[in-house]
Scaffold this motif. Structure first.
Motif, PDB file in Angstrom:
ATOM      1  N   ALA A  96       0.856  -1.182   0.000  1.00  0.00           N
ATOM      2  CA  ALA A  96       0.000   0.000   0.000  1.00  0.00           C
ATOM      3  C   ALA A  96       0.895   1.237   0.000  1.00  0.00           C
ATOM      4  O   ALA A  96       2.085   1.163   0.334  1.00  0.00           O
ATOM      5  N   SER A  97       0.323   2.384  -0.386  1.00  0.00           N
ATOM      6  CA  SER A  97       1.120   3.602  -0.430  1.00  0.00           C
ATOM      7  C   SER A  97       0.228   4.818  -0.220  1.00  0.00           C
ATOM      8  O   SER A  97      -0.982   4.777  -0.472  1.00  0.00           O
ATOM      9  N   LEU A  98       0.848   5.894   0.232  1.00  0.00           N
ATOM     10  CA  LEU A  98       0.200   7.197   0.336  1.00  0.00           C
ATOM     11  C   LEU A  98       1.131   8.222  -0.279  1.00  0.00           C
ATOM     12  O   LEU A  98       2.308   8.297   0.075  1.00  0.00           O
ATOM     13  N   ARG A  99       0.601   9.013  -1.218  1.00  0.00           N
ATOM     14  CA  ARG A  99       1.382  10.069  -1.861  1.00  0.00           C
ATOM     15  C   ARG A  99       0.683  11.395  -1.601  1.00  0.00           C
ATOM     16  O   ARG A  99      -0.510  11.544  -1.853  1.00  0.00           O
ATOM     17  N   VAL A 100       1.443  12.380  -1.093  1.00  0.00           N
ATOM     18  CA  VAL A 100       0.903  13.705  -0.784  1.00  0.00           C
ATOM     19  C   VAL A 100       1.715  14.735  -1.560  1.00  0.00           C
ATOM     20  O   VAL A 100       2.952  14.686  -1.570  1.00  0.00           O
ATOM     21  N   PHE A 101       1.019  15.676  -2.212  1.00  0.00           N
ATOM     22  CA  PHE A 101       1.733  16.638  -3.043  1.00  0.00           C
ATOM     23  C   PHE A 101       0.892  17.899  -3.234  1.00  0.00           C
ATOM     24  O   PHE A 101      -0.337  17.840  -3.200  1.00  0.00           O
ATOM     25  N   PRO A 102       1.534  19.059  -3.449  1.00  0.00           N
ATOM     26  CA  PRO A 102       0.796  20.287  -3.764  1.00  0.00           C
ATOM     27  C   PRO A 102       0.346  20.257  -5.216  1.00  0.00           C
ATOM     28  O   PRO A 102       1.135  19.930  -6.103  1.00  0.00           O
ATOM     29  N   ASN A 103      -0.897  20.616  -5.452  1.00  0.00           N
ATOM     30  CA  ASN A 103      -1.459  20.443  -6.784  1.00  0.00           C
ATOM     31  C   ASN A 103      -1.365  21.682  -7.666  1.00  0.00           C
ATOM     32  O   ASN A 103      -1.308  21.570  -8.879  1.00  0.00           O
ATOM     33  N   ARG A 104      -1.369  22.868  -7.083  1.00  0.00           N
ATOM     34  CA  ARG A 104      -1.410  24.082  -7.886  1.00  0.00           C
ATOM     35  C   ARG A 104      -0.071  24.798  -7.986  1.00  0.00           C
ATOM     36  O   ARG A 104       0.180  25.505  -8.943  1.00  0.00           O
ATOM     37  N   VAL A 105       0.767  24.631  -6.995  1.00  0.00           N
ATOM     38  CA  VAL A 105       1.990  25.410  -6.921  1.00  0.00           C
ATOM     39  C   VAL A 105       2.933  25.065  -8.065  1.00  0.00           C
ATOM     40  O   VAL A 105       2.962  23.938  -8.552  1.00  0.00           O
TER      41      VAL A 105
END
Length: 326
Positions: free
Chosen positions: A67-76
């Motif tokens: 399993a994995s979790l990816r977090v990232f800024p979408n607009r910047v």
């Protein structure tokens, strides 16, 4: 114990084009695994932040365990320290296996699957690649697709900004050192004319056409991340998808509306890349069959990509072991 992998820990991997081969192989194997029935689930969402940005996240689990979790800024745009994070998880217990800085790897989420598609769907003996875009996605698509086009002779670049595309072309000439001819097109039609493979690596809005069908040669492959090949499909091109067995959408949607409605299921007559890889069906019935390879849907690519990063770190013995509970 979990492993913490910083951007500096991973910088040698980020700069190593040869290492991309194993990432491409890992995503290809994952495509076949999911196609064969490995049940996947995903949560894909984005939340507004006070500064006007959007915090996006994708959580993926596979029945086979990872399993994995990816977090990232979408607009910047540009640099954003400490904002690109991947967490590799034990799919049985939920325990954290590793926390991975994705500053230099988030773009692989689309560029590696694109390369898998090009490997199996490009016209035989393809020599010309057109890249539409000049940002991080475009640069990453050049790196990965080059790995699967051994006969590449001509790389054509176009983006709406003359300054950006000119700078991108100069960077590529310096990087490739004459190994591949690099040209910067003045117009979109000029860029796609005669190309064997076209990748729409720019930020096309959903459904915005990437190219005039009249400029695309019969038999070409267009790689799309946003439904950018719809007008080609209207003119008889064949739609290809990685597999019709996409992850079950447990939750889906972005507060900004960037992604609002869940993607529709793949049409029954869509060509499934996994079937081409395994030899179940040919990519083309004729050399003039044009293909649109569409990636605009949630797939479990994060799982094999994070596993590829962790395996490299273990081999190189980099990173810092830690424990939340110790």
């Amino acid at each position: 114990m979990p492993l913490l992998l910083s951007r500096s820990d991973l910088s040698p991997l980020a700069a190593d084009d040869d290492a991309l081969d194993s990432a491409i192989d890992a995503v290809e194997a994952s495509t076949i695994q999911c196609h064969s029935g490995d049940r996947a689930q995903t949560v894909f969402t984005g939340l507004d932040l006070a500064n006007g940005d959007e915090l996006a996240a994708q959580l993926v689990s596979l029945a086979s365990g990872p399993a994995s979790l990816r977090v990232f800024p979408n607009r910047v745009k540009g640099e954003r320290p400490d904002a690109w994070l991947g967490i590799q998880l034990d799919g049985t217990t939920g325990a954290v296996d590793s926390m991975i800085a994705l500053d230099d790897f988030n773009v692989l989420r689309t560029s590696v699957p694109a390369a898998v598609g090009v490997r199996h769907l490009a016209p035989p003996d393809a020599t010309t690649l057109t890249v539409l875009g000049s940002g991080p996605q475009a640069r990453s698509h050049v790196r990965t697709i080059r790995r699967v086009m051994p006969g590449l002779e001509h790389l054509k670049i176009w983006s709406p900004s003359q300054e950006s595309r000119t700078a991108f072309g100069a960077d590529l000439r310096a990087r490739l050192g004459g190994e591949v001819r690099v040209s910067v097109a003045a117009t979109l039609d000029e860029a796609v004319a005669g190309a064997d493979v076209i990748t729409a690596a720019g930020r096309y809005s959903h459904g915005e056409p990437a190219a005039d069908p009249g400029s695309v040669r019969p038999g070409a492959l267009l790689v799309s991340m946003t439904g950018a090949g719809g007008n080609l499909l209207e003119r008889g091109a064949r739609l290809a998808v990685p597999t019709a067995r996409r992850p079950e959408l447990v939750a889906f949607g972005f507060a900004s509306g960037f992604i609002g409605d869940p993607p529709p299921p793949a049409p029954a007559d869509a060509l499934e890349l996994a079937d081409v890889i395994t030899g179940e069906v040919p990519a083309r019935a004729s050399r003039t069959d044009t293909i649109v390879f569409e990636l605009a849907a949630p797939y479990p690519w994060d799982v094999p990509i994070l596993a590829w990063i962790r395996a490299w770190a273990d081999k190189q013995r980099v990173g810092t072991a830690f424990s939340f509970s110790g």
